[in-house]
Enzyme design. Structure first.
Site, PDB file in Angstrom:
ATOM      1  N   ILE A  56       0.881  -1.234   0.075  1.00 64.01           N
ATOM      2  CA  ILE A  56       0.057  -0.170  -0.076  1.00 64.01           C
ATOM      3  C   ILE A  56       0.960   1.398   0.071  1.00 64.01           C
ATOM      4  O   ILE A  56       0.804   2.155  -0.585  1.00 64.01           O
ATOM      5  CB  ILE A  56      -1.075  -0.171   1.306  1.00 64.01           C
ATOM      6  CG1 ILE A  56      -1.945  -1.227   1.070  1.00 64.01           C
ATOM      7  CG2 ILE A  56      -1.826   1.144   1.506  1.00 64.01           C
ATOM      8  CD1 ILE A  56      -3.046  -1.394   2.194  1.00 64.01           C
ATOM      9  N   ASP A 101      11.079   3.271   6.640  1.00 61.26           N
ATOM     10  CA  ASP A 101      10.743   1.666   6.626  1.00 61.26           C
ATOM     11  C   ASP A 101      12.261   0.949   6.439  1.00 61.26           C
ATOM     12  O   ASP A 101      12.859   0.971   5.546  1.00 61.26           O
ATOM     13  CB  ASP A 101      10.219   1.169   5.237  1.00 61.26           C
ATOM     14  CG  ASP A 101       9.766  -0.348   5.152  1.00 61.26           C
ATOM     15  OD1 ASP A 101      10.454  -1.070   6.154  1.00 61.26           O
ATOM     16  OD2 ASP A 101       8.652  -0.641   4.610  1.00 61.26           O
ATOM     17  N   PRO A 143       1.607  -2.163   9.860  1.00 65.82           N
ATOM     18  CA  PRO A 143       0.650  -2.760  10.324  1.00 65.82           C
ATOM     19  C   PRO A 143       0.632  -2.599  11.858  1.00 65.82           C
ATOM     20  O   PRO A 143       1.671  -2.091  12.483  1.00 65.82           O
ATOM     21  CB  PRO A 143       1.205  -4.474  10.188  1.00 65.82           C
ATOM     22  CG  PRO A 143       2.580  -4.303   9.740  1.00 65.82           C
ATOM     23  CD  PRO A 143       2.906  -2.939   9.250  1.00 65.82           C
ATOM     24  N   THR A 189      -4.774   5.359   7.116  1.00 62.04           N
ATOM     25  CA  THR A 189      -5.416   4.668   6.707  1.00 62.04           C
ATOM     26  C   THR A 189      -5.058   3.133   6.827  1.00 62.04           C
ATOM     27  O   THR A 189      -5.254   1.932   6.275  1.00 62.04           O
ATOM     28  CB  THR A 189      -5.437   4.592   4.919  1.00 62.04           C
ATOM     29  OG1 THR A 189      -4.267   4.749   4.346  1.00 62.04           O
ATOM     30  CG2 THR A 189      -6.163   6.099   4.602  1.00 62.04           C
ATOM     31  N   ARG A 246      -4.090   1.292  10.803  1.00 61.75           N
ATOM     32  CA  ARG A 246      -4.770   0.771  11.871  1.00 61.75           C
ATOM     33  C   ARG A 246      -4.707   1.969  12.764  1.00 61.75           C
ATOM     34  O   ARG A 246      -3.797   2.659  13.048  1.00 61.75           O
ATOM     35  CB  ARG A 246      -4.155  -0.351  12.481  1.00 61.75           C
ATOM     36  CG  ARG A 246      -4.213  -1.922  11.641  1.00 61.75           C
ATOM     37  CD  ARG A 246      -5.620  -2.346  11.523  1.00 61.75           C
ATOM     38  NE  ARG A 246      -5.697  -3.562  10.752  1.00 61.75           N
ATOM     39  CZ  ARG A 246      -6.120  -3.602   9.525  1.00 61.75           C
ATOM     40  NH1 ARG A 246      -6.219  -2.365   8.993  1.00 61.75           N
ATOM     41  NH2 ARG A 246      -6.233  -4.613   8.915  1.00 61.75           N
ATOM     42  N   ASP A 295      -9.036   7.070   8.410  1.00 56.74           N
ATOM     43  CA  ASP A 295      -9.982   6.019   7.902  1.00 56.74           C
ATOM     44  C   ASP A 295     -10.214   5.057   8.935  1.00 56.74           C
ATOM     45  O   ASP A 295     -10.969   4.164   8.726  1.00 56.74           O
ATOM     46  CB  ASP A 295      -9.558   5.399   6.532  1.00 56.74           C
ATOM     47  CG  ASP A 295     -10.727   4.524   5.973  1.00 56.74           C
ATOM     48  OD1 ASP A 295     -11.744   5.080   5.919  1.00 56.74           O
ATOM     49  OD2 ASP A 295     -10.113   3.581   5.647  1.00 56.74           O
ATOM     50  N   GLU A 346     -12.560   2.098  17.075  1.00 55.75           N
ATOM     51  CA  GLU A 346     -13.814   1.898  16.282  1.00 55.75           C
ATOM     52  C   GLU A 346     -14.624   0.855  16.695  1.00 55.75           C
ATOM     53  O   GLU A 346     -15.571   0.483  15.862  1.00 55.75           O
ATOM     54  CB  GLU A 346     -13.005   1.915  14.821  1.00 55.75           C
ATOM     55  CG  GLU A 346     -12.419   0.552  14.444  1.00 55.75           C
ATOM     56  CD  GLU A 346     -11.731   0.656  12.911  1.00 55.75           C
ATOM     57  OE1 GLU A 346     -12.015  -0.341  12.241  1.00 55.75           O
ATOM     58  OE2 GLU A 346     -11.046   1.420  12.894  1.00 55.75           O
ATOM     59  N   HIS A 382     -13.609   3.362   7.839  1.00 56.31           N
ATOM     60  CA  HIS A 382     -12.708   2.241   7.512  1.00 56.31           C
ATOM     61  C   HIS A 382     -13.301   1.750   6.031  1.00 56.31           C
ATOM     62  O   HIS A 382     -13.490   0.545   5.883  1.00 56.31           O
ATOM     63  CB  HIS A 382     -12.895   1.141   8.570  1.00 56.31           C
ATOM     64  CG  HIS A 382     -11.715   0.296   8.655  1.00 56.31           C
ATOM     65  ND1 HIS A 382     -11.230  -0.233   9.699  1.00 56.31           N
ATOM     66  CD2 HIS A 382     -10.863  -0.405   7.656  1.00 56.31           C
ATOM     67  CE1 HIS A 382     -10.240  -1.050   9.354  1.00 56.31           C
ATOM     68  NE2 HIS A 382      -9.948  -1.198   8.290  1.00 56.31           N
TER      69      HIS A 382
END
Length: 338
Positions: free
Chosen positions: A155, A174, A207, A233, A235, A259, A264, A296
């Site tokens: 993503i 990253d 993640p 967008t 978690r 999102d 939630e 979401h």
């Protein structure tokens, strides 16, 4: 196989029933989320299909195993709602959908950025009341702005390609990103601290793990450039919601597009329009004109739903035939592919 689907919606049934024409499984639909309180509905089903806001903790998994369930199929990439150690002890196989449509989430990320920047949500509400004033709707050119992508998995990489189209400077956080991949993507590898200090827009694509929970906390928000935009967008629990609220109230954070939200569960995917919202933090966030919350829906495209249904049913078929599950399997001890 007989599969019990939980936390189901009309879009789930449409996609899975269409895909199942090629597989012939017996699909049963339940609206409640799968929890230790509703797990009795799964008795006698050898497979259950779960979504992100179900709660597959130890007691729930134990009840599933006692009721004859042997396979838990997650129709999501995320698996933080499953106690994988308990599943392993109980002999329950767990599979997921590691990739469905990275473009769907990446494009939703861009949509949040564009809507917040150009105040589309505010302009839409105004003109419906015949207010055509432009005051308060000034945005900025994305061209030449610095975007930090935290996480360069599928993503994150799709998001990088989109923002390249806007001629943005891209920073990448990253540790697994190779020098060759960074060059091919046109991103500059940096530390999280450097990214927060330099970026006009910070977008999260990692993640949720114990190491990334509240990755963006009060200290991280304080390091961000004043007036910067934060997009999530990934978690919900990647962001400390209380700290986010404080950063918005102080004016240090310029805007937030969410999102996902860390609390939630029991809110998103439900129609609560006739009730009083009990989550005070979310209720406060929804009052800010520079905050845009979607429930979401980043994954919600026809292409993504078709891929989720097909991959899930293929995993069920392989399990039924006794074949290796391949990359869709999730185990507590494994290093998961990104």
């Amino acid at each position: 196989m007989r599969i019990a689907f939980f936390d189901t919606h009309r879009f789930d049934r449409t996609a899975f029933e269409a895909a199942n024409a090629a597989f012939g499984h017996a699909l049963t639909w339940f609206e409640p989320r799968l929890t230790s309180q509703t797990v009795g509905l799964a008795a006698g089903f050898p497979a259950v299909c779960s979504f992100v806001n179900d709660r597959l903790d130890g007691p729930c998994l134990q009840a599933l195993a006692a009721g004859g369930t042997r396979l838990v199929a997650l129709r999501s990439a995320g698996f933080n709602h499953v106690d994988l150690e308990a599943a392993g002890r109980l002999g329950l196989a767990v599979v997921r959908v590691p990739e469905y449509s990275p473009q769907a989430v990446a494009e939703h990320t861009a949509a949040l950025v564009l809507a917040l920047n150009r105040k589309v949500h505010r302009a839409y509400a105004r003109v419906r009341e015949w207010n055509f004033s432009l005051d308060g709707l000034v945005g900025f050119d994305l061209h030449g702005r610095t975007v930090a992508l935290v996480g360069l998995g599928r993503i994150g990489r799709a998001t990088a390609r989109i923002f390249h189209g806007f001629s943005c400077r891209l920073l990448a956080v990253d540790p697994q990103l190779s020098e060759g991949d960074a060059k091919a993507l046109g991103v500059e590898p940096v530390t999280l601290e450097d990214a927060l200090a330099r970026a006009d827009i910070v977008s999260l694509h990692v993640p949720l793990t114990p190491a990334t929970r509240h990755l963006i906390d009060a200290a991280a928000l304080a390091r961000m450039k004043p007036g910067a935009m934060l997009i999530n967008t990934g978690r919900g629990a990647l962001i400390d919601s209380h700290a986010l609220l404080d950063a918005l109230k102080s004016g240090h954070l310029g805007a937030a597009g969410l999102d996902v939200y860390e609390e939630e569960e029991g809110i998103f995917f439900q129609d609560l329009s006739g009730q009083v919202l009990q989550d005070d933090v979310l209720a406060r966030l929804l009052t800010f004109p520079n905050v845009l919350v979607t429930a979401h829906q980043g994954f919600l495209t026809r292409e993504a739903l078709d891929a989720i249904a097909r991959t899930t049913l293929e995993s069920v078929t392989r399990f039924e035939r006794g074949e290796p599950p391949g990359v869709t399997e999730v185990r507590a001890e494994q290093v998961l592919p990104r």
